[in-house]
Design an enzyme around this catalytic site. Structure first.
Site, PDB file in Angstrom:
ATOM      1  N   ASP A 191      26.581  59.296 -64.529  1.00  0.00           N
ATOM      2  CA  ASP A 191      27.029  60.049 -65.692  1.00  0.00           C
ATOM      3  C   ASP A 191      28.383  59.455 -66.106  1.00  0.00           C
ATOM      4  O   ASP A 191      28.947  58.592 -65.421  1.00  0.00           O
ATOM      5  CB  ASP A 191      27.116  61.549 -65.388  1.00  0.00           C
ATOM      6  CG  ASP A 191      27.032  62.366 -66.684  1.00  0.00           C
ATOM      7  OD1 ASP A 191      27.254  61.793 -67.770  1.00  0.00           O
ATOM      8  OD2 ASP A 191      26.737  63.570 -66.613  1.00  0.00           O
TER       9      ASP A 191
HETATM   10  C1  BGC Z   1      26.960  64.160 -69.957  1.00  0.00           C
HETATM   11  C2  BGC Z   1      25.613  63.496 -69.991  1.00  0.00           C
HETATM   12  C3  BGC Z   1      25.514  62.551 -71.156  1.00  0.00           C
HETATM   13  C4  BGC Z   1      26.660  61.548 -71.058  1.00  0.00           C
HETATM   14  C5  BGC Z   1      26.636  60.505 -72.147  1.00  0.00           C
HETATM   15  C6  BGC Z   1      28.102  63.165 -70.087  1.00  0.00           C
HETATM   16  O1  BGC Z   1      29.314  63.792 -70.251  1.00  0.00           O
HETATM   17  O2  BGC Z   1      27.100  64.903 -68.768  1.00  0.00           O
HETATM   18  O3  BGC Z   1      24.603  64.455 -70.032  1.00  0.00           O
HETATM   19  O4  BGC Z   1      24.267  61.920 -71.181  1.00  0.00           O
HETATM   20  O5  BGC Z   1      27.883  62.247 -71.130  1.00  0.00           O
HETATM   21  O6  BGC Z   1      27.014  60.995 -73.362  1.00  0.00           O
END
Ligand code: BGC
Length: 762
Positions: A287
């Site tokens: 993530d």
């Molecule tokens: C979120 C994810 C997301 C990623 C990319 C993160 O902060 O937890 O779910 O896919 O950002 O935008």
């Protein structure tokens, strides 16, 4: 065709079919040889570049960005980009990659969560359709639109099981039930990826957040998770595994820890479980800056967390650049081997290969596609249909709904005419100016003939700190806060002049989603004040709720005659709601997450354990609260219709099932539409394992059927329960069915069911 030709054609078809398997093998061998050959030519820096995923400045979804990403692409230090789309822009960036020595194409990822440009209901809303084919269809449309817009890869589906509505991210998942989560996970992966990834309208899916993110303590985002293995295997892991079994191409690591080790450094999770036990062959991405964040978790400096992540099995570093900064040093110090890096590179190149990008890096950069394939009338019509089917009728006293078109309607509330809110949170590329508000939907429905007057009535909240967060604004404008008292008085005066009041209240779209946990999940006080003032006029009130999580609605349920849960329904929201309010579509949505009476009951879920002292109001020493019952306000599976369904007794074709046999118990129930409208019903089947070596929940969903019955019609609904449906994880984490007594429950929600018993015999 004469018979000779037919025989020849048959032979040819056989050869082709046989050839196809040989060809798949050859393709597989061809791919391996191609990638291995490419890896041989790569320098260490180029390899590390393939593990680096950076955001473009088009749209930023996390704390910081790398302004020099274009240079990094050009110099081979970045293999994938997210938050960049449109065929023109992705072509421009792909051109930079084509200037590198080995011309390895870029992979473009994005959060296509509930639609790309045609926005569908938030996942928690869409789940209430209990329509897997439609859920697959919305993912298919999302994939077509995203791919037409230059994208290869979506960060979806999010399959985190969630039992705590304080967590804002419950909006992104399908709620609390594991069995249901498994079905939706499969449908979504199929919808995004199709059957052939090399077509230019299929995209890689990414199941997230692996793992257990839905169980963050206190419902606070990014928080700690603490869970025993049995609970993990039984309730939280199956949806991720279902996505893996469905062939999901990638997995995203979660921010939380598991057994005290952050997921992103957790070798047991990422290698032993995911790869060795489940056989996952794709790649794992972190993530957003999850490797860096492990420093704050306190498991090492940047050098150490980089080493831990790679050793755990993390292939791609999202936006953190830890691999970029640390891997070469780690290899020089012999903490990691080149072979370990090659494994990660292989998996990423393999995904690019499967997409057909080595054949044509511009496969998804067709400028003519967006106009033809994005926001088409057909996809908008599907969004409208799914929207109406996602609506859950929570209360409808004295058949106040459907509305009569001739009535003088007052439409009041901060959500009644707010385009931005309709598309909800995580509608990344969604253009809210294209969305239909409830006011617009009602006006269209009534044509010129109707009589609807709109007033805002209140701001979302008078708490300016919450308002800033809800609106995602650093500074509030005069319009955000102006004239509260006057607004309320005007709304009350309008209500008094009307036949019926429709109040559109709830949360702004910014009040759920990522980083949007709430400790109080009621309707914000400003709107509540408006609701009570309008209610006091004595006019009939229909409460149309918009929100991204279950809310606490005790007062509303006790006083307001009609309550309609509409979540955030997407681009066509206003039309979908109008279809339901005026009875053109008879609502059939059923909740997939429990609505508590009070936040004090949280976490709350239908498939809880019994405890040794079940709730007994007459026994002080039983499991209960002094001030409220344990029962939720609206249970899992609940939702009304304009018609009524009555259930006959549950009938079983046998009372004994052999554990060793492949047979099944046939469960039949007669369902009658005994009300005044044609309608649909989600007939739900639950089981209870009455005695087992580990304690079992009081009820567990095992199947459902959505049926359509004309007024007065009746149908016998039959399910087959197999031994497999009776299995669970025992204390050795073996998936077993244990002989003994079981109950089967069938009903229109998890609370109001009829039951019968049978025995599983050795
Ligand atoms: C979120 C994810 C997301 C990623 C990319 C993160 O902060 O937890 O779910 O896919 O950002 O935008």
């Amino acid at each position: 065709m004469n018979s000779r030709k037919r025989i020849l054609a048959g032979l040819l078809a056989l050869c082709l079919a046989g050839g196809a398997t040989a060809q798949t093998k050859n393709n597989q061998n061809g791919k391996q040889a191609f990638i291995n050959n490419l890896i041989k030519k790569m320098t260490l820096e180029e390899k590390i570049g393939q593990l680096n995923l950076l955001t473009s400045e088009m749209d930023v979804t996390g704390p910081f960005m790398n302004a020099g990403y274009k240079k990094d692409i050009e110099e081979g230090r970045c293999g994938s980009i997210f938050n960049a789309y449109t065929p023109q822009y992705t072509r421009q960036l792909q051109d930079l990659a084509m200037k590198t020595r080995l011309k390895i194409p870029l992979l473009f990822g994005y959060d296509v969560i509930h639609g790309h440009k045609t926005i569908f209901p938030i996942p928690l809303g869409e789940a209430c359709t209990w329509d897997l084919a439609l859920m697959e269809k919305s993912a298919r449309i999302a994939a077509v639109e995203a791919s037409a817009d230059g994208l290869h890869w979506t960060y979806s589906p999010m399959v985190d099981i969630a039992r705590d509505p304080r967590w804002g991210r419950v909006a992104e998942g399908v709620g609390e039930d594991t069995w249901y989560g498994v079905q939706v996970a499969k449908a979504k992966v199929k919808g995004y990826q199709g059957t052939n990834l090399s077509l230019n309208n299929t995209i890689l899916a990414c199941v997230k957040h692996f793992a257990l993110y839905g169980a963050v303590e206190a419902g606070r985002d990014y928080n700690t998770v603490d869970m025993g293995r049995q609970k993990m295997y039984e309730y939280y892991l199956p949806p991720y595994k279902a996505a893996v079994d469905a062939g999901v191409a990638s997995v995203m690591s979660s921010f939380n820890e598991i057994d005290g080790i952050p997921a992103t450094a957790n070798k047991w999770l990422m290698t032993d479980l995911l790869r060795k036990q489940w056989g996952f062959k794709g790649f794992v991405v972190t993530d957003y800056t999850a490797i860096n964040e492990m420093m704050a978790h306190g498991i090492g400096d940047e050098y150490k967390v980089g080493e831990l992540a790679l050793k755990a099995g993390i292939d791609m570093d999202m936006q953190g650049s830890v691999y970029t900064r640390q891997l070469a040093k780690l290899i020089a110090d012999k903490k990691l081997s080149i072979a370990q890096v090659d494994t990660c590179v292989y998996r990423i190149l393999s995904a690019k290969y499967d997409l057909g990008l080595f054949k044509d890096p511009y496969l998804y950069c067709d400028n003519s596609r967006p106009a033809k394939e994005i926001l088409t009338p057909e996809s908008r019509a599907t969004a409208r249909e799914i929207g109406a089917r996602s609506i859950v009728l929570l209360k409808n006293q004295d058949e106040l709904l459907p509305l009569k078109k001739a009535a003088k309607i007052a439409l009041i509330g901060p959500l009644a005419d707010s385009k931005r809110d309709m598309i909800g949170n995580w509608s990344a590329a969604g253009d809210y100016t294209k969305s239909v508000t409830l006011l617009e939907g009602i006006k269209q429905k009534l044509g010129g003939a109707g009589n609807v007057t709109y007033l805002r009535g209140a701001h979302y909240t008078s708490d300016t700190t919450l308002l800033k967060r809800a609106l995602q604004k650093a500074v509030l404008t005069a319009e955000d806060t102006a004239n509260s008292a006057g607004m309320l008085a005007d709304a009350v005066a309008l209500a008094q002049k009307s036949d019926i009041v429709v109040l559109a209240l709830g949360e702004s779209s910014g009040m759920s989603g990522e980083a949007a946990s709430r400790s109080d999940i009621s309707i914000p006080e400003n709107q509540e004040k408006l609701l009570r003032a309008v209610y006091a006029t004595g006019k009939p009130v229909v409460l149309v709720l918009m929100n991204g999580r279950p809310l606490t609605l005790e007062w509303e349920d006790a006083h307001i005659p009609a309550i309609v849960e509409t979540w955030f329904l997407g681009t066509e929201a206003g039309n979908s709601i109008a279809d339901v309010l005026f009875g053109d579509y008879n609502p059939a949505g059923k909740l997939t997450m429990t609505f508590p009476r009070s936040v004090g009951q949280v976490p709350i879920y239908y498939n809880h354990k019994n405890t040794g002292r079940p709730e007994d109001p007459n026994n002080k020493y039983s499991t209960k609260y002094l001030d409220i019952t344990n029962e939720p306000l609206y249970p899992f599976g609940y939702g009304l219709s304009y018609t009524k369904f009555t259930y006959g007794p549950v009938q079983l074709d046998k009372t004994q099932l052999k554990a060793a046999a492949t047979g099944s118990v046939k469960v039949s129930v007669a369902v009658t539409n005994s009300g005044n409208y044609d309608g649909e019903e989600v007939v739900q089947l639950y089981i209870r394992d009455k005695v087992a070596s580990v304690t079992r929940p009081v009820k567990e969903l095992r199947n459902f059927k959505k049926i359509s019955l004309k007024k007065g019609e009746n149908q016998t609904v039959t399910f087959e329960l197999t031994v497999n449906d009776l299995k669970f994880y025992n204390s050795d984490l073996k998936y077993v069915a244990e002989p003994g007594d079981f109950s089967v429950f069938v009903g229109g929600n998890s609370r109001d069911t009829k039951s019968a018993d049978f025995t599983l015999v050795p």
